[in-house]
Write a protein that holds these residues in place. Structure first.
Motif, PDB file in Angstrom:
ATOM      1  N   ASP A 162      40.409  38.332  39.473  1.00 55.70           N
ATOM      2  CA  ASP A 162      40.086  38.235  40.902  1.00 55.70           C
ATOM      3  C   ASP A 162      39.150  37.037  41.093  1.00 55.70           C
ATOM      4  N   LEU A 272      36.332  46.955  42.919  1.00 52.21           N
ATOM      5  CA  LEU A 272      37.675  46.508  43.284  1.00 52.21           C
ATOM      6  C   LEU A 272      38.730  47.497  42.799  1.00 52.21           C
ATOM      7  N   MET A 278      42.686  46.169  42.048  1.00 54.14           N
ATOM      8  CA  MET A 278      43.072  45.804  40.684  1.00 54.14           C
ATOM      9  C   MET A 278      43.109  47.055  39.828  1.00 54.14           C
TER      10      MET A 278
END
Length: 555
Positions: A162, A272, A278
């Motif tokens: 990311d 996240l 993710m």
């Protein structure tokens, strides 16, 4: 930092391709380390998640495990290649740098060379150059490789994990490591310089102590000299201990920065993952890769500790490196006419020294022998040094074979002119090696002939011939024998103009006459100007040129 940049530029020019390949392999090593730890973390978490989901039977373990093995073995091979290339290139470049430095010493003005000490020059050639091996190995190469690795890691993490994790991981680690390294460089500058200065003092004092132990013992100063050597060593050890403490603390700071960076990457990955942006395996990849990135900045710790010493060594070395200069004119064959013409010459031992002789004018015809006479301090040696091009004249002109002295190239001047100073140096080695400093390709017969010319043949034969070895500084010969060996070396090239400073000093009258006769027989057409104190030398000359220390005259 300019001296360090110049030193690296010299190293780069000497071994550019080896260093380029070494830097590339350094980047490969660091990237493989980051990839290895990141892939391992991803593999463990992904395999665990597959097991919890009941998909362990279909999870492909062979691809990641093969990748781990490839990265581990490839990292080892790349590290070996990087060390081999960079160390070999650095050692070769430093060897070339030593040659350049010695060339700079040899090109120094004569008054400066007179102040050189053997231990001082040896320190410059050894410890200063050794201190500079870290410029490429521990400073520039790790800095370039670390910077490239951090930039590439940013791109890889942004692509695979990311962009936010990538930005935090690289920027936080870079800022934290930069602060730690800056603190280390500032705190270690003084102890680094002190450690290098103490090492220089220790080597110089140890060499002086060992060389002069006999005289020190006679003077009752042997114990005092040994104490000074040990004091220098103690100062060096104390400074190195302080550097070790600073390096450990900077290492701890970098470890804290890496831990905080990895913790932040783990927190961002967890958030996240919770948000569904993710998978847990990718969050683990970001965390472990961030931990591995600390290896990109770790090697710079030692360089920061040595930075002060490297800067000082680079400043001293660059001061003596020869500058590129245009080749002087006048490399052709000597012109016909007077062998030596001196016009209105004023001389002095140095720019701040009082003048010794003013308005000196004289001419030497080809093949003539002239003795320069006068009381001690009148300027006889200074006159020879000036004609030899070792000292600049204060005023006036010197012409060799009708060509101004300034128009002669250095190789051309030394081929045309031979000079025997008052203190001629001999080296530790064989008789032949001492003679071949003047003529490297001289045959044994030629060496034996010149030894016979200076009445040294029987002495050398009794010692074992041309392969007889002398100690340091020509130890093994008496003062008169050393003088004759230095004279033989001066005659070996049969120069057209011979400058001799008391060539028979230390010889009895009969031997002196034999040496002077042999000298003339070996160089029958040479023009000879000699500084003479002894009657045997004045009687040998065709005429005298008296100096009174203020104004000389002659024709």
């Amino acid at each position: 930092m300019r001296p360090l940049a110049r030193i690296f530029a010299l190293i780069w020019r000497t071994e550019r391709w080896s260093l380029l390949r070494g830097i590339a392999l350094s980047i490969v090593v660091l990237l493989m380390g980051v990839s290895l730890l990141g892939l391992s973390g991803w593999f463990i978490i992904a395999a665990g998640a597959a097991g919890l989901a009941g998909a362990g039977a279909i999870f492909n373990v062979f691809g990641p495990s093969a990748g781990v093995r490839f990265l581990a073995l490839g990292r080892t091979a790349a590290r070996y290649g990087e060390r081999l290339l960079t160390h070999d290139a650095t050692l070769k470049a430093l060897a070339a740098l030593r040659v350049r430095l010695l060339t700079g010493f040899a090109a120094a003005p004569f008054p400066v060379m007179q102040r050189f000490r053997g231990a001082q020059v040896l320190n410059r050639l050894t410890s200063d150059i050794d201190a500079l091996d870290g410029v490429a190995l521990r400073l520039v190469i790790p800095l370039l490789a670390g910077g490239a690795t951090l930039a590439l890691a940013w791109g890889m993490l942004a692509l695979l994990v990311d962009p936010r994790v990538a930005a935090w991981s690289v920027l936080s680690l870079t800022v934290g490591a930069a602060l730690a390294l800056a603190w280390s460089a500032r705190r270690s500058a003084r102890p680094s310089r002190r450690a290098e200065a103490a090492a220089q003092a220790f080597r110089t004092r140890a060499i002086d102590h060992l060389r002069g132990r006999a005289m020190l013992a006679f003077a009752g100063q042997l114990e005092s000299s040994a104490t000074h050597v040990l004091q220098a060593d103690a100062r060096g050890r104390a400074s190195r201990l302080a550097l070790a403490r600073i390096e450990r603390r900077s290492g701890a700071m970098i470890s804290v920065a890496a831990t905080l960076s990895a913790a932040g990457a783990l927190y961002l990955g967890a958030e996240l993952t919770r948000a569904g942006a993710m998978s847990p395996a990718l969050a683990a990849l970001g965390f472990f890769a961030t931990l591995a990135l600390a290896e990109a900045v770790g090697p710079l710790r030692r360089a920061m500790g040595e930075l002060g010493g490297m800067r000082d060594a680079a400043r001293r070395v660059t001061h003596w490196l020869p500058q590129d200069r245009a080749e002087p004119r006048g490399r052709g064959a000597p012109l016909a006419g007077a062998a030596l013409r001196v016009i209105d010459l004023s001389i002095a031992n140095g720019p701040d020294s009082p003048g010794l002789t003013k308005g000196l004018t004289f001419t030497l015809a080809p093949g003539e022998i002239v003795a320069v006479t006068g009381a001690s301090g009148a300027g006889k040696t200074t006159l020879l040094n000036t004609i030899a091009g070792l000292l600049p004249p204060r005023a006036g002109e010197i012409r060799l074979s009708e060509r101004p002295l300034a128009d002669w190239s250095e190789p051309g001047l030394r081929a045309h002119l031979g000079y025997l100073p008052q203190r001629a140096a001999l080296i530790g080695g064989t008789i032949a090696e001492n003679l071949r400093l003047a003529a490297p390709d001289a045959s044994p017969d030629r060496l034996e002939t010149v030894l016979e010319a200076v009445a040294l043949g029987p002495v050398i034969e009794a010692m074992g011939g041309l392969e007889a070895r002398l100690g340091e500084g020509g130890r093994g010969l008496s003062g008169g024998e050393s003088r004759r060996l230095a004279l033989a070396r001066t005659l070996l090239r049969r120069p057209a103009l011979l400058l001799l400073d008391e060539p028979t000093e230390g010889l009895d009258r009969a031997t002196a006459r034999s040496v002077l006769a042999g000298l003339r027989a070996y160089c029958p057409e040479a023009t000879i100007l000699l500084a003479a104190h002894r009657a045997v030398e004045r009687d040998w000359a065709a005429r005298e040129l008296p100096l009174d220390g203020s104004a000389g005259c002659g024709t």
